[in-house]
Design a protein around this motif. Structure first.
Motif, PDB file in Angstrom:
ATOM      1  N   SER A 139      23.842  34.602  29.260  1.00  0.00           N
ATOM      2  CA  SER A 139      23.821  35.212  30.591  1.00  0.00           C
ATOM      3  C   SER A 139      22.391  35.346  31.111  1.00  0.00           C
ATOM      4  N   GLN A 140      21.465  35.653  30.227  1.00  0.00           N
ATOM      5  CA  GLN A 140      20.074  35.765  30.642  1.00  0.00           C
ATOM      6  C   GLN A 140      19.526  34.396  31.042  1.00  0.00           C
ATOM      7  N   THR A 141      19.952  33.364  30.320  1.00  0.00           N
ATOM      8  CA  THR A 141      19.519  32.006  30.638  1.00  0.00           C
ATOM      9  C   THR A 141      19.999  31.604  32.034  1.00  0.00           C
ATOM     10  N   VAL A 142      21.235  31.975  32.366  1.00  0.00           N
ATOM     11  CA  VAL A 142      21.776  31.691  33.692  1.00  0.00           C
ATOM     12  C   VAL A 142      20.974  32.420  34.770  1.00  0.00           C
ATOM     13  N   LEU A 143      20.701  33.694  34.545  1.00  0.00           N
ATOM     14  CA  LEU A 143      19.938  34.470  35.524  1.00  0.00           C
ATOM     15  C   LEU A 143      18.524  33.922  35.671  1.00  0.00           C
ATOM     16  N   ASP A 144      17.894  33.556  34.573  1.00  0.00           N
ATOM     17  CA  ASP A 144      16.541  33.003  34.630  1.00  0.00           C
ATOM     18  C   ASP A 144      16.512  31.695  35.422  1.00  0.00           C
ATOM     19  N   TYR A 145      17.580  30.911  35.286  1.00  0.00           N
ATOM     20  CA  TYR A 145      17.659  29.676  36.065  1.00  0.00           C
ATOM     21  C   TYR A 145      17.660  29.995  37.561  1.00  0.00           C
TER      22      TYR A 145
ATOM     23  N   SER B 245      29.258  35.028  20.303  1.00  0.00           N
ATOM     24  CA  SER B 245      28.963  36.322  19.699  1.00  0.00           C
ATOM     25  C   SER B 245      28.321  37.172  20.784  1.00  0.00           C
ATOM     26  N   GLU B 246      28.253  38.468  20.568  1.00  0.00           N
ATOM     27  CA  GLU B 246      27.648  39.343  21.573  1.00  0.00           C
ATOM     28  C   GLU B 246      26.195  38.954  21.840  1.00  0.00           C
ATOM     29  N   LYS B 247      25.429  38.805  20.787  1.00  0.00           N
ATOM     30  CA  LYS B 247      24.026  38.444  20.948  1.00  0.00           C
ATOM     31  C   LYS B 247      23.882  37.091  21.644  1.00  0.00           C
ATOM     32  N   GLY B 248      24.720  36.128  21.248  1.00  0.00           N
ATOM     33  CA  GLY B 248      24.627  34.796  21.827  1.00  0.00           C
ATOM     34  C   GLY B 248      24.979  34.779  23.305  1.00  0.00           C
ATOM     35  N   ILE B 249      26.047  35.483  23.673  1.00  0.00           N
ATOM     36  CA  ILE B 249      26.457  35.506  25.074  1.00  0.00           C
ATOM     37  C   ILE B 249      25.437  36.265  25.928  1.00  0.00           C
ATOM     38  N   GLN B 250      24.790  37.258  25.345  1.00  0.00           N
ATOM     39  CA  GLN B 250      23.704  37.936  26.060  1.00  0.00           C
ATOM     40  C   GLN B 250      22.580  36.950  26.379  1.00  0.00           C
ATOM     41  N   ILE B 251      22.281  36.097  25.431  1.00  0.00           N
ATOM     42  CA  ILE B 251      21.249  35.072  25.651  1.00  0.00           C
ATOM     43  C   ILE B 251      21.713  34.092  26.732  1.00  0.00           C
TER      44      ILE B 251
ATOM     45  N   LEU C 153      25.978  21.731  35.625  1.00  0.00           N
ATOM     46  CA  LEU C 153      24.709  22.382  35.304  1.00  0.00           C
ATOM     47  C   LEU C 153      24.615  22.579  33.798  1.00  0.00           C
ATOM     48  N   GLU C 154      23.666  21.910  33.166  1.00  0.00           N
ATOM     49  CA  GLU C 154      23.439  22.058  31.734  1.00  0.00           C
ATOM     50  C   GLU C 154      22.182  22.884  31.520  1.00  0.00           C
ATOM     51  N   LEU C 155      22.317  23.958  30.767  1.00  0.00           N
ATOM     52  CA  LEU C 155      21.192  24.852  30.510  1.00  0.00           C
ATOM     53  C   LEU C 155      20.970  24.970  29.012  1.00  0.00           C
ATOM     54  N   ARG C 156      19.731  24.850  28.600  1.00  0.00           N
ATOM     55  CA  ARG C 156      19.384  24.995  27.190  1.00  0.00           C
ATOM     56  C   ARG C 156      18.848  26.409  26.973  1.00  0.00           C
ATOM     57  N   THR C 157      19.497  27.156  26.107  1.00  0.00           N
ATOM     58  CA  THR C 157      19.099  28.537  25.863  1.00  0.00           C
ATOM     59  C   THR C 157      17.850  28.584  24.978  1.00  0.00           C
ATOM     60  N   PRO C 158      17.150  29.723  24.940  1.00  0.00           N
ATOM     61  CA  PRO C 158      15.952  29.832  24.097  1.00  0.00           C
ATOM     62  C   PRO C 158      16.214  29.574  22.621  1.00  0.00           C
ATOM     63  N   ASP C 159      17.473  29.794  22.164  1.00  0.00           N
ATOM     64  CA  ASP C 159      17.768  29.529  20.756  1.00  0.00           C
ATOM     65  C   ASP C 159      18.374  28.141  20.547  1.00  0.00           C
ATOM     66  N   GLY C 160      18.255  27.275  21.569  1.00  0.00           N
ATOM     67  CA  GLY C 160      18.594  25.873  21.397  1.00  0.00           C
ATOM     68  C   GLY C 160      20.031  25.479  21.651  1.00  0.00           C
TER      69      GLY C 160
END
Length: 344
Positions: free
Chosen positions: A165-171, A157-163, A64-71
């Motif tokens: 995890s949210q990307t995974v949940l949104d999927y 980073s904390e901010k990056g990993i938060q993004i 599963l490849e997911l692209r985060t909002p920050d690319g």
């Protein structure tokens, strides 16, 4: 004596200079190098390029490849259930299903466990744990690979990993099958902090949490994990302040907390403090003139007297407790009696 006094003065000046230098180095190391200390994604050596796959353990899966909002591209493993899993894999527990339902419908009927791993190694090292959840509890499993870990892009980073995890949940919540399943977050060590943070930001989307050997916050952990840098813990900009987020998780959200009494990295006092925060989130109700809390009965704390930071998950009773907890959410599962030998 007169010749000795200058020597004392010189020694004192030298000591002060050394202390000042060490303090400056310590402060600089914590401020600028803390991401390397907190997220050692290249340890053990080879962890950034050698990533075991579920198929190495006889588990069917999807990359599963997911692209985060920050690319950033994060590469995860998705283990969706199917009705006939037990036919091809004798170790899989058979669960009841309707012959007329499709595999998609079967997927939607099973819980989905999102696994957030600790700060060392990669998601492939946790596959033995995922196998128990997938084969024995018959849950769908999504193994998240943080940015900068395994084959995922970027730097952690904390901010990056938060993004991430949210990307995974949104999927999951946007998928027509997975959005019907109860979503359970399973986090070990720093993964527990990731799970708490995600649940606190998405209180209506998370069905339950399973937390193992996690901490109240990173600054409060520094004096124990890195004693020499303890005086500079205020410089820790990677917070992961779980203690302040527990109250944002609804009291009706079930939480299972699993603590190793011999954890030499995260003192058990951290898990106990988090448990106290969980207990306080209960909603107060009055009945018959007596006050009680609603929600606390859905939370449970277990301590394993021989459990260390990395081996609590192989302690006797660990997996039956997880299976019973998942079953209590309304989906029957069979307790796992054997223990895995994961690389954690």
């Amino acid at each position: 004596m007169s010749n000795f006094l200058p020597s004392l003065e010189t020694f004192a000046k030298g000591t002060l200079a050394t202390a000042a230098t060490l303090s400056t180095v310590g402060a600089g190391l914590l401020w600028y190098g803390q991401n390397y200390l907190i997220y050692p994604s290249a340890f053990p050596p080879g962890s950034r390029i050698e990533v075991p796959a579920p198929s190495d353990f006889g588990i069917p899966y999807q990359d599963l490849e997911l692209r985060t909002p920050d690319g950033i591209l994060i590469r995860c493993y998705l283990l969706p259930q199917r009705k006939s899993l037990h036919a091809d894999h004798p170790e899989a527990v058979r669960v009841p299903y309707d012959d007329s339902e499709s595999d998609d419908e079967f997927i939607a009927s099973r819980p989905t466990v999102v696994m957030f791993h600790g700060n060392g190694g990669n998601l492939g090292h946790r596959i033995p744990l995922a196998k128990i959840i997938f084969m024995k509890m018959r849950c769908n499993v999504l193994m998240c690979s943080y940015r900068g870990y395994g084959l995922s892009e970027g730097s952690p980073s904390e901010k990056g990993i938060q993004i991430d995890s949210q990307t995974v949940l949104d999927y999951l919540t946007s998928d027509p099958n997975f959005n019907k399943t109860p979503i359970i977050l399973y986090g070990q060590s720093i993964g527990g902090a990731v799970a708490i943070d995600l649940a606190s930001r998405n209180p209506s989307k998370i069905g339950a949490l399973i937390l193992e050997n996690t901490f109240t916050s990173l600054p409060s952990l520094v004096p124990h994990a890195l004693p020499l840098l303890g005086p500079f813990s205020f410089l820790c900009h990677q917070k992961w302040d779980s203690a302040s987020k527990i109250h944002l998780i609804p009291a009706t959200t079930p939480i299972l907390m699993l603590s190793g009494a011999r954890d030499d990295l995260v003192p058990k006092a951290h898990m106990r403090a988090l448990w106290e925060a969980v207990a306080k989130r209960g909603e107060k109700k009055t009945s018959g003139g007596k006050e009680y809390k609603v929600g606390l009965e859905r939370a449970k704390y277990m301590e394993f007297k021989s459990g260390g930071h990395n081996d609590t998950c192989v302690q006797t009773g660990y997996w039956p407790a997880v299976a019973d907890f998942v079953a209590s959410l309304g989906t029957p599962v069979a307790p796992e009696k054997s223990n895995p030998d994961p690389k954690t």
